[in-house]
Design a protein around this motif. Sequence first.
Motif, PDB file in Angstrom:
ATOM      1  N   PHE A   1      -9.990 -11.998  -1.943  1.00 32.57           N
ATOM      2  CA  PHE A   1      -8.795 -12.105  -2.091  1.00 32.57           C
ATOM      3  C   PHE A   1      -8.135 -11.387  -0.987  1.00 32.57           C
ATOM      4  O   PHE A   1      -6.745 -11.150  -1.086  1.00 32.57           O
ATOM      5  CB  PHE A   1      -8.112 -11.557  -3.510  1.00 32.57           C
ATOM      6  CG  PHE A   1      -8.880 -12.244  -4.554  1.00 32.57           C
ATOM      7  CD1 PHE A   1      -8.795 -13.554  -4.839  1.00 32.57           C
ATOM      8  CD2 PHE A   1      -9.765 -11.502  -5.574  1.00 32.57           C
ATOM      9  CE1 PHE A   1      -9.301 -14.187  -5.807  1.00 32.57           C
ATOM     10  CE2 PHE A   1     -10.349 -12.152  -6.632  1.00 32.57           C
ATOM     11  CZ  PHE A   1     -10.043 -13.583  -6.877  1.00 32.57           C
ATOM     12  N   LEU A   2      -8.803 -11.127   0.003  1.00 30.89           N
ATOM     13  CA  LEU A   2      -8.276 -10.368   1.312  1.00 30.89           C
ATOM     14  C   LEU A   2      -8.142 -10.675   2.477  1.00 30.89           C
ATOM     15  O   LEU A   2      -9.429 -11.421   2.706  1.00 30.89           O
ATOM     16  CB  LEU A   2      -8.579  -8.820   1.091  1.00 30.89           C
ATOM     17  CG  LEU A   2      -8.676  -7.869   0.048  1.00 30.89           C
ATOM     18  CD1 LEU A   2      -9.597  -6.910  -0.075  1.00 30.89           C
ATOM     19  CD2 LEU A   2      -7.317  -7.625  -0.517  1.00 30.89           C
ATOM     20  N   LYS A   3      -7.508 -10.676   3.455  1.00 28.32           N
ATOM     21  CA  LYS A   3      -7.805 -11.112   4.882  1.00 28.32           C
ATOM     22  C   LYS A   3      -7.224  -9.769   5.568  1.00 28.32           C
ATOM     23  O   LYS A   3      -6.316  -8.963   5.398  1.00 28.32           O
ATOM     24  CB  LYS A   3      -7.082 -12.108   5.252  1.00 28.32           C
ATOM     25  CG  LYS A   3      -5.395 -12.092   5.468  1.00 28.32           C
ATOM     26  CD  LYS A   3      -4.804 -13.297   5.970  1.00 28.32           C
ATOM     27  CE  LYS A   3      -3.502 -13.212   5.843  1.00 28.32           C
ATOM     28  NZ  LYS A   3      -2.883 -14.359   6.657  1.00 28.32           N
ATOM     29  N   LYS A   4      -7.904  -9.666   6.724  1.00 27.12           N
ATOM     30  CA  LYS A   4      -7.712  -8.422   7.739  1.00 27.12           C
ATOM     31  C   LYS A   4      -6.340  -8.560   8.246  1.00 27.12           C
ATOM     32  O   LYS A   4      -6.153  -9.673   8.797  1.00 27.12           O
ATOM     33  CB  LYS A   4      -8.614  -8.441   8.816  1.00 27.12           C
ATOM     34  CG  LYS A   4      -8.508  -7.071   9.450  1.00 27.12           C
ATOM     35  CD  LYS A   4      -9.886  -7.107  10.396  1.00 27.12           C
ATOM     36  CE  LYS A   4      -9.994  -5.857  11.283  1.00 27.12           C
ATOM     37  NZ  LYS A   4     -11.102  -5.520  12.014  1.00 27.12           N
ATOM     38  N   ALA A   5      -5.498  -7.605   8.331  1.00 30.07           N
ATOM     39  CA  ALA A   5      -4.064  -7.707   8.835  1.00 30.07           C
ATOM     40  C   ALA A   5      -4.006  -7.520  10.251  1.00 30.07           C
ATOM     41  O   ALA A   5      -5.111  -6.910  10.945  1.00 30.07           O
ATOM     42  CB  ALA A   5      -3.212  -6.634   8.174  1.00 30.07           C
TER      43      ALA A   5
END
Length: 72
Positions: free
Chosen positions: A68-72
């Motif tokens: 549920f995450l992506k690198k910013a």
Amino acid sequence: MDIVVKDSNGTPLSEGDTVTVIKDLKVKGSSTVIKRGTVIKNIRFNGSEDEIEGRTDKVKGLVLRTEFLKKA
């Protein structure tokens, strides 16, 4: 044995990275919802390649699934 932690796009993550939530998530044991686009700074690994630890302004000590995450 080194654990390689990857975000939902397959990008490798490192401790201390900043990630963004890609889906609204309910927090277990609370009525709080982490909205899509919430930035989580200074992530930590907890020994699993599918989970990271982090904190937001509202909730401390979150354990989040990397799907549920992506690198910013």
